[in-house]
Write an enzyme that holds these catalytic residues in place. Structure first.
Site, mmCIF file in Angstrom:
data_model
loop_
_atom_site.group_PDB
_atom_site.id
_atom_site.type_symbol
_atom_site.label_atom_id
_atom_site.label_comp_id
_atom_site.label_asym_id
_atom_site.label_seq_id
_atom_site.Cartn_x
_atom_site.Cartn_y
_atom_site.Cartn_z
ATOM 1 N N GLY A 266 0.814 -1.217 0.000
ATOM 2 C CA GLY A 266 0.000 0.000 0.000
ATOM 3 C C GLY A 266 0.844 1.262 0.000
ATOM 4 O O GLY A 266 0.575 2.206 -0.758
ATOM 5 N N ASP A 328 9.174 0.790 7.035
ATOM 6 C CA ASP A 328 7.929 0.415 7.706
ATOM 7 C C ASP A 328 8.234 -0.891 8.431
ATOM 8 O O ASP A 328 8.030 -1.976 7.908
ATOM 9 C CB ASP A 328 6.811 0.246 6.671
ATOM 10 N N CYS A 381 3.212 0.193 13.082
ATOM 11 C CA CYS A 381 1.799 0.239 13.446
ATOM 12 C C CYS A 381 1.637 -0.301 14.865
ATOM 13 O O CYS A 381 0.723 -1.057 15.168
ATOM 14 C CB CYS A 381 0.928 -0.540 12.452
#
Length: 432
Positions: A266, A328, A381
């Site tokens: 994404g 990430d 996250c």
């Protein structure tokens, strides 16, 4: 995975044995170690039936621990290991009785009948008695479910309380609720204002954000197939907090950029949509890289993909510095529990230290690949400080050529804040 509300008479669809049997099987898969996404992936059902399976499974997982406590009050002894299917049958039935909109007698009859489908007719009377007792004593039983940890395992609740003593109840409430549907408009193919109008014409009112015209939020999930231009790649599903990454990194024309842990793709696709034409994407798993390729192909993007361990630069780096790097990092996922409720069941406390070590390893391995004057965006996250702020403070202490860059979107975001997932961002610059 997109969670959708079944659009059937009575508000929730449990259209047959296949739906209920599938839901039991998915929970057994999660219990054996699969992620809920992986367990749902091969489900052959479509439409309202698949939506019902998702609603049942995700809802049951969100309140799995209190439902197990309720089941323990209703049963004289625990299920045998070979009867895990019955344990999950009871959990699903209790969840539907607590939150479904079908008549209670129909819910009980359908789930009791499942004992025959599971070839365990001996359990029919027991299941019927337990469910009907719950209906008779529901008020007392529900009130007795005092859950100090608010549906979270004790170790995780303790960490969250310690880190966020004031925000802990709000974090737990967000984790226990179904999330909204965040979309990212592919600005390479459609104007975001025009797309918002197309949604409105279908009765879908979307809210935007000040920092991105492409980020739109629908208050509840809908089947993505009804979204305008879905098959043409006009829009992708991506939480608002996840969309911040590309805006913080802000790719400039001609820059060489690396997405170091790219799957599922994404953020890679978003970087491309914002003009990153010299973009490399890595992931340790060649299988997961297929998802990155699919995400890019949906939106018409092309980047250089390579299966490699980003921390081992000698195995993949050609020596040409990157202007910007997105890391990430692998993490505990404690900021996205509302989307992946199985995390609170699968994650173990020792995995926090493992994640911290892996994150530090990736930071150390990637820093030499960044040119002087370049920038590295560290993202997780997670909401655990040791994976986030403490990780970055330690890195800055180890590297005198690193400094933190101020950006309005960096820092810790908590689950539910501005209707988004929990994310952490730190933007680092390398001294020129």
């Amino acid at each position: 995975m997109k969670e959708t509300r079944p659009e059937t008479e009575g508000g929730r669809s449990t259209s047959g044995v296949a739906v209920r049997k599938t839901a039991i099987g998915v929970l057994q898969g999660v219990d054996s170690g699969q992620t809920v996404d992986a367990a749902l992936l091969p489900v052959p059902l479509t439409g309202a039936d698949r939506a019902t399976v998702q609603w049942l499974v995700l809802g049951t997982l969100r309140e799995y621990l209190p439902v197990q406590a309720l089941a323990a009050k209703l049963l004289r002894k625990d299920w045998r290991e070979e009867d895990s299917d019955l344990r999950f049958l009871l959990s699903l039935a209790l969840f539907e009785l607590r939150h479904g909109q079908r008549p209670a007698f129909a819910v009980v009859n359908d789930w009791v009948a499942m004992t025959e489908a599971l070839k365990k007719p001996w359990a029919r009377g027991l299941m019927n008695a337990v469910l009907r007792r719950y209906l008779r004593e529901r008020g007392v039983l529900d009130m007795a479910l005092v859950d100090r940890d608010l549906g979270h395992p004790a170790w995780l609740a303790a960490r969250l309380r310690a880190a966020y003593p004031q925000d802990w109840p709000a974090i737990a409430a967000a984790n226990n609720a179904a999330p909204p549907l965040w979309l990212r408009v592919n600005t390479q193919r459609v104007d975001p204002g025009d797309y918002r109008q197309l949604l409105a014409e279908q009765g879908l009112e979307a809210k935007g954000v000040a920092w991105s015209e492409a980020a739109l939020c629908l208050p509840a999930s809908v089947p993505v197939t009804i979204l305008p231009g879905w098959d043409a790649g006009w829009v992708a599903v991506q939480d608002g907090a996840a969309q911040m990454a590309a805006h913080i990194l802000a790719p400039q024309e001609g820059e060489r950029i690396l997405d170091a842990c790219a799957a599922p793709g994404g953020k890679t696709a978003h970087l491309w949509a914002l003009g990153a034409t010299r973009l490399d994407a890595l992931d340790r798993s060649a299988e997961r890289l297929k998802r990155v390729r699919e995400a890019l192909e949906r939106q018409g993007g092309t980047v250089h993909l390579q299966a490699a361990d980003a921390a081992e630069s000698a195995t993949w780096w050609n020596g040409e510095f990157y202007d910007a790097i997105l890391l990430d990092a692998p993490c505990t996922g404690t900021g996205v529990i509302r989307r992946h409720p199985d995390i609170r069941l699968r994650r173990q406390p020792e995995e926090v230290a493992e994640a911290v070590a892996q994150q530090a390893r990736l930071l150390e391995g990637l820093w030499p690949c960044l040119r002087p004057g370049g920038r590295l965006l560290y993202a997780t996250c997670s909401v655990l400080p040791e994976e986030n702020e403490e990780q970055i403070i330690a890195f800055l202490q180890r590297h005198s050529d690193a400094r933190r860059s101020v950006h309005p979107l960096t820092g810790q975001r908590l689950p539910g804040q501005d209707a988004m997932d929990g994310f952490y961002y730190a933007l680092l610059e390398k001294a020129a």
